[in-house]
Design a protein around this motif. Sequence first.
Motif, PDB file in Angstrom:
ATOM      1  N   SER A 150       0.823  -1.208   0.000  1.00  0.00           N
ATOM      2  CA  SER A 150       0.000   0.000   0.000  1.00  0.00           C
ATOM      3  C   SER A 150       0.858   1.259   0.000  1.00  0.00           C
ATOM      4  CB  SER A 150      -0.918  -0.002   1.224  1.00  0.00           C
ATOM      5  OG  SER A 150      -0.177  -0.100   2.425  1.00  0.00           O
ATOM      6  N   GLU A 151       0.304   2.307  -0.624  1.00  0.00           N
ATOM      7  CA  GLU A 151       0.946   3.631  -0.693  1.00  0.00           C
ATOM      8  C   GLU A 151       2.316   3.583  -1.348  1.00  0.00           C
ATOM      9  OE1 GLU A 151       0.678   6.373   2.546  1.00  0.00           O
ATOM     10  OE2 GLU A 151      -1.112   5.412   3.372  1.00  0.00           O
ATOM     11  N   THR A 174      -3.713  -0.982  -1.832  1.00  0.00           N
ATOM     12  CA  THR A 174      -4.486   0.246  -1.668  1.00  0.00           C
ATOM     13  C   THR A 174      -3.593   1.479  -1.835  1.00  0.00           C
ATOM     14  OG1 THR A 174      -4.148   0.154   0.734  1.00  0.00           O
ATOM     15  CG2 THR A 174      -6.167  -0.807  -0.136  1.00  0.00           C
ATOM     16  N   ARG A 175      -4.198   2.539  -2.358  1.00  0.00           N
ATOM     17  CA  ARG A 175      -3.525   3.819  -2.576  1.00  0.00           C
ATOM     18  C   ARG A 175      -2.347   3.705  -3.530  1.00  0.00           C
ATOM     19  NH1 ARG A 175      -3.739   7.149   3.189  1.00  0.00           N
ATOM     20  NH2 ARG A 175      -5.968   6.863   3.550  1.00  0.00           N
TER      21      ARG A 175
END
Length: 224
Positions: A150-151, A174-175
Amino acid sequence: LPSSRFRFVSWHRLEQCDVTGDQLACPRVREPIEEELHLVEDVDVLLERGRSRRRRKEEGQRWEERLQENWENCLLNLSYQDLGDPYQLENFVRILRRLIRVEKLQLIDNSLINLSSVRLPCRMLNLHRNHLVYLHQLPKLPAVEHLCLSENAIASLGGLGSLGSSPLRSLNLTRNPVAFTQDYRVVFSCLPNLEVLDGIPKLPADALPFRIKAPETTRICNIL
């Protein structure tokens, strides 16, 4: 340590210290000091001068330090490293290559770009908030079951096939830009063992084989 004298001192260089790497909860790759940078730059000059006695002594010290750095047996949290210097990044990668028995590894917020030269046998790897752009920049992960990415800055699913032979059960993207693309959950078709994507369990629709949708036909009408 409270005294600034020990700010840049490795634990294995303290006198009468018998602490080993597997006893450290969250080790840090420290900043290089001026003497070490000078030694790295002038190592060829020192060898040419033939200081064999000093070299043998240093090699013996490095071997003792290597025994204390028993990263092979560690459950490490190597997050939030300040890898602003090539010296630090080189030593960080050196430590990663020695993790031959690690099972859980945290590498959060390290500004990592490419770990493709590293092989990690861990079951859980957390690469949250780094600078990965492509999936083929991941380390080799033959046994990974839980992977958090993520990120990062991953924009496509290219290179996902390298994880197809792993027992990967949960993946977090995610992200990342790729999480906003159409047919994103085709990930399940590429990873047969995957059960959870971004915290959402596999849905019945995700089990269907992926097919490229034909373009929809449109009707054109003339308005007079």
